[in-house]
Design a protein around this motif. Structure first.
Motif, PDB file in Angstrom:
ATOM      1  N   ARG A   9       0.801  -1.227   0.000  1.00  0.00           N
ATOM      2  CA  ARG A   9       0.000   0.000   0.000  1.00  0.00           C
ATOM      3  C   ARG A   9       0.838   1.284   0.000  1.00  0.00           C
ATOM      4  O   ARG A   9       0.467   2.259  -0.636  1.00  0.00           O
ATOM      5  CB  ARG A   9      -0.981   0.007   1.162  1.00  0.00           C
ATOM      6  N   ALA A  10       1.980   1.281   0.679  1.00  0.00           N
ATOM      7  CA  ALA A  10       2.810   2.487   0.733  1.00  0.00           C
ATOM      8  C   ALA A  10       3.615   2.690  -0.545  1.00  0.00           C
ATOM      9  O   ALA A  10       4.160   3.761  -0.774  1.00  0.00           O
ATOM     10  CB  ALA A  10       3.755   2.421   1.928  1.00  0.00           C
ATOM     11  N   CYS A  11       3.662   1.680  -1.378  1.00  0.00           N
ATOM     12  CA  CYS A  11       4.503   1.740  -2.571  1.00  0.00           C
ATOM     13  C   CYS A  11       3.756   2.189  -3.828  1.00  0.00           C
ATOM     14  O   CYS A  11       4.350   2.782  -4.710  1.00  0.00           O
ATOM     15  CB  CYS A  11       5.132   0.368  -2.813  1.00  0.00           C
ATOM     16  N   HIS A  12       2.479   1.914  -3.903  1.00  0.00           N
ATOM     17  CA  HIS A  12       1.741   2.150  -5.142  1.00  0.00           C
ATOM     18  C   HIS A  12       1.838   3.588  -5.655  1.00  0.00           C
ATOM     19  O   HIS A  12       1.831   3.804  -6.866  1.00  0.00           O
ATOM     20  CB  HIS A  12       0.268   1.756  -4.995  1.00  0.00           C
ATOM     21  N   GLY A  13       1.945   4.548  -4.750  1.00  0.00           N
ATOM     22  CA  GLY A  13       2.077   5.940  -5.178  1.00  0.00           C
ATOM     23  C   GLY A  13       3.474   6.288  -5.667  1.00  0.00           C
ATOM     24  O   GLY A  13       3.669   7.283  -6.350  1.00  0.00           O
ATOM     25  N   ILE A  14       4.455   5.453  -5.332  1.00  0.00           N
ATOM     26  CA  ILE A  14       5.851   5.703  -5.686  1.00  0.00           C
ATOM     27  C   ILE A  14       6.257   4.891  -6.911  1.00  0.00           C
ATOM     28  O   ILE A  14       6.885   5.395  -7.829  1.00  0.00           O
ATOM     29  CB  ILE A  14       6.772   5.371  -4.489  1.00  0.00           C
ATOM     30  N   THR A  44      10.594  -8.801  -7.058  1.00  0.00           N
ATOM     31  CA  THR A  44      11.144  -7.698  -7.848  1.00  0.00           C
ATOM     32  C   THR A  44      10.426  -6.386  -7.533  1.00  0.00           C
ATOM     33  O   THR A  44      11.063  -5.342  -7.365  1.00  0.00           O
ATOM     34  CB  THR A  44      11.025  -8.008  -9.362  1.00  0.00           C
ATOM     35  N   TYR A  45       9.100  -6.445  -7.433  1.00  0.00           N
ATOM     36  CA  TYR A  45       8.329  -5.241  -7.099  1.00  0.00           C
ATOM     37  C   TYR A  45       8.693  -4.751  -5.698  1.00  0.00           C
ATOM     38  O   TYR A  45       8.925  -3.557  -5.493  1.00  0.00           O
ATOM     39  CB  TYR A  45       6.824  -5.512  -7.213  1.00  0.00           C
ATOM     40  N   ALA A  46       8.797  -5.665  -4.740  1.00  0.00           N
ATOM     41  CA  ALA A  46       9.143  -5.298  -3.362  1.00  0.00           C
ATOM     42  C   ALA A  46      10.531  -4.647  -3.313  1.00  0.00           C
ATOM     43  O   ALA A  46      10.723  -3.633  -2.642  1.00  0.00           O
ATOM     44  CB  ALA A  46       9.096  -6.527  -2.458  1.00  0.00           C
ATOM     45  N   ALA A  47      11.479  -5.215  -4.032  1.00  0.00           N
ATOM     46  CA  ALA A  47      12.839  -4.663  -4.046  1.00  0.00           C
ATOM     47  C   ALA A  47      12.861  -3.271  -4.669  1.00  0.00           C
ATOM     48  O   ALA A  47      13.557  -2.372  -4.182  1.00  0.00           O
ATOM     49  CB  ALA A  47      13.773  -5.601  -4.809  1.00  0.00           C
ATOM     50  N   THR A  48      12.092  -3.088  -5.739  1.00  0.00           N
ATOM     51  CA  THR A  48      12.013  -1.790  -6.393  1.00  0.00           C
ATOM     52  C   THR A  48      11.395  -0.757  -5.448  1.00  0.00           C
ATOM     53  O   THR A  48      11.876   0.373  -5.356  1.00  0.00           O
ATOM     54  CB  THR A  48      11.182  -1.881  -7.700  1.00  0.00           C
ATOM     55  N   CYS A  49      10.362  -1.161  -4.739  1.00  0.00           N
ATOM     56  CA  CYS A  49       9.712  -0.269  -3.768  1.00  0.00           C
ATOM     57  C   CYS A  49      10.693   0.151  -2.678  1.00  0.00           C
ATOM     58  O   CYS A  49      10.813   1.334  -2.362  1.00  0.00           O
ATOM     59  CB  CYS A  49       8.514  -0.966  -3.126  1.00  0.00           C
ATOM     60  N   ARG A  50      11.378  -0.829  -2.103  1.00  0.00           N
ATOM     61  CA  ARG A  50      12.331  -0.530  -1.026  1.00  0.00           C
ATOM     62  C   ARG A  50      13.463   0.369  -1.515  1.00  0.00           C
ATOM     63  O   ARG A  50      13.897   1.279  -0.816  1.00  0.00           O
ATOM     64  CB  ARG A  50      12.892  -1.824  -0.437  1.00  0.00           C
ATOM     65  N   LYS A  51      13.934   0.120  -2.730  1.00  0.00           N
ATOM     66  CA  LYS A  51      15.020   0.925  -3.280  1.00  0.00           C
ATOM     67  C   LYS A  51      14.593   2.388  -3.416  1.00  0.00           C
ATOM     68  O   LYS A  51      15.406   3.292  -3.274  1.00  0.00           O
ATOM     69  CB  LYS A  51      15.438   0.366  -4.642  1.00  0.00           C
ATOM     70  N   ALA A  54      10.075   3.185  -0.207  1.00  0.00           N
ATOM     71  CA  ALA A  54       8.719   2.846   0.256  1.00  0.00           C
ATOM     72  C   ALA A  54       8.768   1.687   1.244  1.00  0.00           C
ATOM     73  O   ALA A  54       9.552   0.760   1.089  1.00  0.00           O
ATOM     74  CB  ALA A  54       7.826   2.477  -0.921  1.00  0.00           C
ATOM     75  N   MET A  55       7.910   1.764   2.237  1.00  0.00           N
ATOM     76  CA  MET A  55       7.786   0.683   3.215  1.00  0.00           C
ATOM     77  C   MET A  55       6.989  -0.452   2.585  1.00  0.00           C
ATOM     78  O   MET A  55       5.921  -0.224   2.022  1.00  0.00           O
ATOM     79  CB  MET A  55       7.059   1.212   4.446  1.00  0.00           C
ATOM     80  N   VAL A  56       7.521  -1.660   2.666  1.00  0.00           N
ATOM     81  CA  VAL A  56       6.819  -2.840   2.166  1.00  0.00           C
ATOM     82  C   VAL A  56       6.549  -3.753   3.354  1.00  0.00           C
ATOM     83  O   VAL A  56       7.465  -4.117   4.081  1.00  0.00           O
ATOM     84  CB  VAL A  56       7.655  -3.589   1.099  1.00  0.00           C
ATOM     85  N   HIS A  57       5.287  -4.083   3.553  1.00  0.00           N
ATOM     86  CA  HIS A  57       4.898  -4.967   4.649  1.00  0.00           C
ATOM     87  C   HIS A  57       5.009  -6.424   4.182  1.00  0.00           C
ATOM     88  O   HIS A  57       5.235  -6.687   3.007  1.00  0.00           O
ATOM     89  CB  HIS A  57       3.475  -4.632   5.101  1.00  0.00           C
TER      90      HIS A  57
END
Length: 65
Positions: A9-14, A44-51, A54-57
């Motif tokens: 949820r925190a990543c979708h905007g980023i 891959t999506y989680a890693a991109t978000c963290r990079k 963005a917080m990934v739960h």
């Protein structure tokens, strides 16, 4: 504005999930629905978000990865 739920949820905007989603569907269809493909795309999506900060739960447990 839409409120997203779930582990990303925190990543979708980023990082827009649309391209990841489309690629995932294609890969899943080509592989006959292999769970490993789903897990790989989510990783891959989680890693991109963290990079991008963005917080990934926890996504592994709900998705069975």
């Amino acid at each position: 504005k839409k409120s997203f739920q779930g582990p990303f949820r925190a990543c979708h905007g980023i990082v827009k999930p649309h391209d990841f989603y489309r690629n995932c569907l294609t890969d899943l269809c080509m592989s006959g629905g292999a769970r490993s493909i789903l897990c790989q795309v989510l990783e891959t999506y989680a890693a991109t978000c963290r990079k991008r900060g963005a917080m990934v739960h926890d996504w592994r447990t709900p998705s069975g990865c």
